[in-house]
Scaffold this motif. Structure first.
Motif, PDB file in Angstrom:
ATOM      1  N   ASP A   1      10.006 -25.041  18.021  1.00 38.15           N
ATOM      2  CA  ASP A   1       8.853 -24.622  17.216  1.00 38.15           C
ATOM      3  C   ASP A   1       9.078 -24.947  15.740  1.00 38.15           C
ATOM      4  OD1 ASP A   1       7.495 -23.732  19.401  1.00 38.15           O
ATOM      5  OD2 ASP A   1       8.014 -21.622  19.143  1.00 38.15           O
ATOM      6  N   TRP A   2      10.330 -24.806  15.279  1.00 40.45           N
ATOM      7  CA  TRP A   2      10.633 -25.164  13.883  1.00 40.45           C
ATOM      8  C   TRP A   2      10.417 -26.652  13.651  1.00 40.45           C
ATOM      9  CZ3 TRP A   2      14.280 -28.574  12.001  1.00 40.45           C
ATOM     10  CH2 TRP A   2      14.449 -28.590  10.614  1.00 40.45           C
ATOM     11  N   VAL A   3      10.870 -27.481  14.592  1.00 41.92           N
ATOM     12  CA  VAL A   3      10.650 -28.926  14.467  1.00 41.92           C
ATOM     13  C   VAL A   3       9.155 -29.224  14.383  1.00 41.92           C
ATOM     14  CG1 VAL A   3      10.820 -31.124  15.699  1.00 41.92           C
ATOM     15  CG2 VAL A   3      12.799 -29.596  15.615  1.00 41.92           C
ATOM     16  N   LEU A   4       8.372 -28.583  15.241  1.00 40.01           N
ATOM     17  CA  LEU A   4       6.930 -28.815  15.265  1.00 40.01           C
ATOM     18  C   LEU A   4       6.300 -28.427  13.931  1.00 40.01           C
ATOM     19  CD1 LEU A   4       4.426 -29.566  16.945  1.00 40.01           C
ATOM     20  CD2 LEU A   4       4.355 -27.188  17.714  1.00 40.01           C
ATOM     21  N   ARG A   5       6.627 -27.235  13.445  1.00 34.91           N
ATOM     22  CA  ARG A   5       6.047 -26.768  12.177  1.00 34.91           C
ATOM     23  C   ARG A   5       6.458 -27.674  11.012  1.00 34.91           C
ATOM     24  NH1 ARG A   5       8.033 -21.837  14.049  1.00 34.91           N
ATOM     25  NH2 ARG A   5       9.653 -21.887  12.450  1.00 34.91           N
ATOM     26  N   THR A   6       7.742 -28.037  10.984  1.00 30.36           N
ATOM     27  CA  THR A   6       8.244 -28.860   9.877  1.00 30.36           C
ATOM     28  C   THR A   6       7.617 -30.244   9.884  1.00 30.36           C
ATOM     29  OG1 THR A   6      10.347 -27.644   9.997  1.00 30.36           O
ATOM     30  CG2 THR A   6      10.331 -29.716   8.765  1.00 30.36           C
ATOM     31  N   ALA A   7       7.492 -30.837  11.062  1.00 34.41           N
ATOM     32  CA  ALA A   7       6.907 -32.176  11.169  1.00 34.41           C
ATOM     33  C   ALA A   7       5.442 -32.167  10.748  1.00 34.41           C
ATOM     34  CB  ALA A   7       7.053 -32.698  12.595  1.00 34.41           C
TER      35      ALA A   7
END
Length: 610
Positions: A424-430
C-alpha cells in the motif's frame, strides 16, 4: 437480571429501587476484598493508559452515594460523589458508555469533574458485571481532550473489564468448596475458546509423557489466513473459527495424542508413541488435508491452510522446551515453502532459518524507520524513443549495507503480514510521484507492482480510488502490475478486484508473461490491459531466432486481445530495433535507463536522452 443493550432500571424486572438495592447488595458482598492490595488491578489500569493513550484509567465501584476507585492512574481523588460520577451512567448498559466530548453532552457539560480536576473531556466505561448480572462499577478511561473510540477499542476495553471481573470472582471464590476450587483449577489449565488444554497444561503433561516414554513426535502448526479472517469479519468470527478448528482437530486425534491450543492461532499435538517419523507424517498430512474442507462460521465459508513443523524426541531434543523450539524452526521452514507444507527439523538449516527471522525483524524496523524508497525505470515508446511511463521499483536503503535491490529481501517480505502495508505504501508513493511529475509538466504513466497480500483484504479498488482522488491524478496515468504467479493463485478473487480497478480507468499489466505459470485462459478471465514480455525472451533475441518467434507470437496474441505490450530487459540497440521492427509498442531495460530516483528520471526526460 436481564438487561437490553441500553436498558434502564425498572424497564424489566420490577421497580428501579429494587434493582438498585439488589445491585448495592452485590457491591457490599464484593467490597470486603477491596481493601486488599492487588498488583493485577494496578497492572490493568497501567495497561489501559498505555494501550489507549489516555490521561487516566480507573477501576470504579459505585455505592449508594459515592464511587471509590480500587485502582487508578491519572486521578488524585480516591472517591467522588455519585452525583458527579460518569460511571453511574454506565451501570445499566451491556456495552461500554462512550462520551467523546463531555462539553457537548448535556449530562456532563456542567459536571465539576469536567471543569475542574481531572478535567474530563473524554470518557469510556465498560461495566464490571459479575456472575449475578449486577454491575458493581466500571473499568473506565478518561482524557483531558475529546477523542473518538472505534468498535475495536470498545472490544478491547470490554476484554480488559473481563479480566477485572475474573479477578473479582477469583477473590470471592477463594474460600469456596473443594468443588469450586477444582473448577477454578480446570479453568486455569483450559483454553476458554476451544476447551482444549492450554499452554501451561500442555507443558505439564508433555513433560510427564516424555519422562515416561522417552520418545515422541511434536507437531506444531498455526493457521495461514487467520489474520485476514479477523481483519475482514471481526474478532468474534475469528474466535468462533478457532473453536471450530479445535473441534475438528479433536475429532482427528487418537486417545494417546495430546492436543492443545498454545494461544492465538497456534496449536500443538504430542504423539506419545515410539517417535516414529512415518506415523508423525501421516498424522500431519491428515491434519493438513482436513483444512481443505473449509469452515462454515457465521454463514461464511472460510478457507484456511496450515503448515506443520515436526520435531522428534529424543533425536531433536529430550525436553519439551527443546522440542518446541525445534518444531518452531521446522514450522518456519515449512511456511517459507508455502502451500501447506510439512517440515521436519534439520539441525543444518537452523542458521538459515534464524537468518531469515533476523531479516524479518530488520524489515519490520526498516518500514518503521522509513528506509524503503522507490526508484523508477523508464518505459519508452519504441516508435520515437520517447519516455511515456516508469515502473516503480522497491529499494531498501539499509543503514549498514547501503541500497539493496528487491532480490535481497522481497521473497522474505512477501511471507510477512507487513507485505500488504509495504504494498500500500508503494501504491500511495507511486501515485503521489506521478502527480508531482504531472504538476512539473511531465505526463508519465506510473506502474506500481502489487503484492499477493494486497488481494487478501478486498480493499484494493477503494484504496486506489481514494489515492487518485487525494492526489488529483488521472486514472489513465496509473497502471498496476501483477505477476502470473499471483493471478493463478485465486483467479476469481483477483479478477473481481481488478475489475473494480479497471472500472476506475486504471490500467492492469500482466508481468512475466509467457514464463509458464499460467494458461492463455487468464487473458479471458482477467481484465488485463497490457502484457509485459519477460526479459528471458528479449535478452538473447536475434532476428530469425526462437526467442524472436516467441516475441512475435506474444505480439500477435496481444493484438487479437487488443492489449498493449511492454518488452522488458532491452539492453542493446539491436534488441531495441528488433522489437521496433516487430511493432512492439513499448520497451523497458538498461538500454533506455536503469532504475533511478524520481528526480533523475525527470532530468533524463528534460535532457532528452531517451
Amino acid at each position: 437480571m436481564r438487561l437490553s443493550r441500553d436498558a434502564t432500571p425498572g424497564e424489566d424486572g420490577g421497580p428501579a429501587s429494587d434493582l438498585e438495592e439488589a445491585r448495592l447488595a452485590e457491591v457490599a458482598a464484593y467490597c470486603p476484598t477491596m481493601g486488599l492490595p492487588d498488583a493485577e488491578f494496578d497492572h490493568v489500569v497501567e495497561l489501559a493508559v498505555a494501550l489507549f493513550g489516555v490521561s487516566g484509567a480507573m477501576i470504579s465501584f459505585v455505592e449508594r452515594n459515592e464511587q471509590f476507585f480500587a485502582a487508578r492512574r491519572g486521578v488524585d481523588a480516591a472517591r467522588t460523589p455519585r452525583s458527579q460520577s460518569f460511571c453511574a451512567h454506565a451501570l445499566d448498559r451491556i456495552s461500554p458508555l462512550v462520551v467523546e466530548d463531555a462539553l457537548l453532552d448535556p449530562r456532563f457539560a456542567d459536571n465539576p469533574l469536567v471543569h475542574g480536576p481531572p478535567h474530563i473531556r473524554f470518557y469510556a466505561g465498560a461495566p464490571l458485571r459479575v456472575s449475578s448480572g449486577a454491575a458493581l462499577g466500571t473499568l473506565c478511561l478518561i482524557n483531558t481532550e475529546p477523542q473518538g473510540f472505534d468498535a475495536h477499542q470498545r472490544r478491547l476495553l470490554e476484554s480488559l473489564a473481563g479480566i477485572v471481573v475474573d479477578r473479582l470472582e477469583l477473590r470471592r471464590s477463594r474460600h469456596n468448596s473443594d468443588t469450586s476450587r477444582r473448577h477454578l483449577a480446570k479453568l486455569a489449565h483450559t483454553d476458554a475458546l476451544t476447551g482444549l488444554p492450554n499452554r501451561m497444561r500442555f507443558h505439564e503433561r508433555a513433560r510427564q509423557v516424555l519422562s515416561e516414554r522417552g520418545a515422541g513426535a511434536l507437531l506444531l502448526f498455526d493457521l495461514d489466513g487467520f489474520k485476514d479472517v479477523n481483519d475482514v469479519f471481526g474478532h468474534a468470527t475469528g474466535d468462533r473459527l478457532l473453536a471450530a478448528v479445535g473441534e475438528r482437530l479433536s475429532g482427528l486425534i487418537e486417545d494417546d495424542h495430546l492436543l492443545a491450543r498454545l494461544g492465538g492461532d497456534e496449536f500443538v499435538i504430542l504423539l506419545g508413541g515410539g517417535g516414529d517419523a512415518r506415523q508423525a507424517y501421516r498424522v500431519a498430512e491428515s491434519l493438513r488435508l482436513s483444512f481443505q474442507q473449509g469452515f462454515v462460521v457465521d454463514g461464511q465459508n472460510l478457507q484456511l491452510e496450515t503448515c506443520i513443523g515436526v520435531a522428534m524426541a529424543p533425536h531433536h531434543g529430550e525436553t519439551i522446551e527443546t522440542l518446541m523450539r525445534h518444531a518452531d524452526l521446522a514450522l518456519y521452514r515449512a511456511k517459507a515453502e508455502g502451500g501447506g507444507a510439512v517440515g521436519y527439523f534439520e539441525p543444518h538449516v537452523r542458521h538459515k532459518v534464524e537468518a531469515r527471522r533476523s531479516l524479518q525483524s530488520e524489515l519490520t524496523l526498516a518500514f518503521e524507520r522509513n528506509e524503503f524508497e522507490l526508484h523508477y525505470q523508464p518505459q519508452v515508446r519504441l516508435s520515437d524513443r520517447k519516455v511515456v511511463g516508469a515502473e516503480a521499483l522497491l529499494r531498501w536503503r539499509h543503514p549498514e549495507r547501503g541500497l539493496l535491490p528487491p532480490g535481497v529481501f522481497l521473497d522474505t517480505l512477501e511471507t510477512m503480514p507487513l507485505s500488504a502495508r509495504v504494498g500500500d505504501w508503494v501504491l500511495r508513493t507511486a501515485i503521489g510521484q506521478a502527480a508531482h511529475w504531472l504538476s512539473a509538466g511531465a505526463r508519465l504513466r506510473v506502474a506500481a507492482n502489487l503484492s499477493p497480500a494486497q488481494f487478501l483484504t478486498g480493499s484494493l479498488p477503494d484504496t486506489v480510488a481514494a489515492e487518485l482522488a487525494r492526489h488529483k491524478l488521472p486514472a489513465s496515468l496509473l497502471e498496476l502490475e501483477m505477476t502470473e504467479r499471483i493471478a493463478v493463485k485465486n483467479t476469481a478473487a483477483v479478477a473481481s478486484m481488478l475489475s473494480g480497478v479497471r472500472g476506475l480507468g486504471v490500467g492492469v499489466a500482466l508481468d512475466d508473461f509467457g514464463t509458464g505459470f499460467a494458461s492463455l485462459s487468464l487473458l479471458k478471465d482477467l481484465p488485463v490491459s497490457r502484457l509485459k514480455i519477460d526479459r528471458s525472451f528479449t535478452k538473447d533475441a536475434v532476428a530469425g531466432g526462437q526467442d524472436a518467434a516467441l516475441i512475435e507470437a506474444v505480439l500477435q496474441l496481444s493484438r487479437a486481445f487488443d492489449l498493449d505490450v511492454v518488452a522488458e530487459g532491452i539492453e542493446t540497440a539491436e534488441q531495441a530495433q528488433l522489437l521496433t521492427d516487430a511493432r512492439c509498442s513499448e520497451g523497458q531495460g538498461y538500454f533506455f535507463g536503469r532504475p533511478m530516483p524520481a528526480n533523475d528520471l525527470l532530468a533524463l526526460i528534460g535532457g532528452g536522452r531517451a
